[in-house]
Scaffold this active site. Structure first.
Site, PDB file in Angstrom:
ATOM      1  N   GLU A   1     -49.290 -18.165 -19.699  1.00  0.00           N
ATOM      2  CA  GLU A   1     -50.065 -18.816 -20.772  1.00  0.00           C
ATOM      3  C   GLU A   1     -51.117 -19.756 -20.183  1.00  0.00           C
ATOM      4  O   GLU A   1     -52.224 -19.861 -20.706  1.00  0.00           O
ATOM      5  CB  GLU A   1     -49.142 -19.573 -21.731  1.00  0.00           C
ATOM      6  CG  GLU A   1     -48.107 -18.711 -22.443  1.00  0.00           C
ATOM      7  CD  GLU A   1     -48.670 -17.425 -23.013  1.00  0.00           C
ATOM      8  OE1 GLU A   1     -49.811 -17.447 -23.532  1.00  0.00           O
ATOM      9  OE2 GLU A   1     -47.995 -16.386 -22.937  1.00  0.00           O
TER      10      GLU A   1
ATOM     11  N   GLY B   1     -45.025 -15.866 -25.745  1.00  0.00           N
ATOM     12  CA  GLY B   1     -45.982 -16.947 -25.535  1.00  0.00           C
ATOM     13  C   GLY B   1     -47.319 -16.591 -26.154  1.00  0.00           C
ATOM     14  O   GLY B   1     -47.677 -15.414 -26.251  1.00  0.00           O
TER      15      GLY B   1
END
Ligand code: NI
Length: 181
Positions: A141, A45
């Site tokens: 994230e 990510g």
């Protein structure tokens, strides 16, 4: 194009992020570059603050993890203007790392299931449930968009333990295999 990844200590990782709309310049190119950067750095990510942009955007690619986490099959996506709608009380603990904090991995407790609002690259709106490792990647994230990093979430004792390493990264004493800033 592979972009440099901003490391712990850079103020951009702590800055608030803004929503974007379809007028954001060269968004498709930016997303392509973020995926290329993510793949090159062997991560799962990457959030916009990690490449120096204070906008609400992150990309994920968990497809390499499918053997261990079947829920990650086809989990290669762009999330624009995400909002966390719900998190389960049920939690789980896993070791996490971050491309902005090379050399550190620590256990983090997170919700097992989440419901997320987001927009895709065409700015279509979605409300979707995620669980298992997908939920974890998203929450990690999402933290970046809120100016947080995963070591903010570890126990005080562990934080004390990694303090020296974090200072080392912030002072540029820690290298990574990928381009950094
Ligand atoms: Ni990260």
């Amino acid at each position: 194009m592979i972009l440099p990844i901003y490391l712990y200590g850079n103020p951009v990782l702590r800055r608030a992020t803004e929503e974007i709309d379809a007028d954001y310049p060269q968004l498709r190119q930016l997303v392509d570059d973020m995926f290329e950067t993510l793949t090159h750095a062997d991560g799962c990510g990457l959030a916009a603050p990690q490449i120096g942009k204070s906008i609400r955007l992150f990309v994920v690619d968990g497809t390499e993890l499918t053997d261990d986490y079947p829920e990650c099959k086809d989990f290669k996506k762009v999330f624009i203007n995400p909002q966390l709608i719900e998190q389960s009380d049920d939690t789980c603990t896993y070791s996490e790392g971050c491309l902005s904090l090379p050399g550190i991995s620590e256990n983090v407790v997170r919700a097992k299931k989440i419901r997320l609002y987001y927009q895709d690259l065409d700015f279509n709106e979605h409300e979707e449930d995620f669980d298992g490792f997908c939920a974890r990647i998203i929450l990690h994230e999402y933290d970046h968009l809120e100016g947080n990093v995963f070591t903010d979430r570890i126990s005080p004792i562990r934080r004390q333990f990694v303090k020296g390493k974090l200072q080392g990264i912030a002072k540029g004493r820690v290298g990574a295999k990928y381009k950094t800033r």
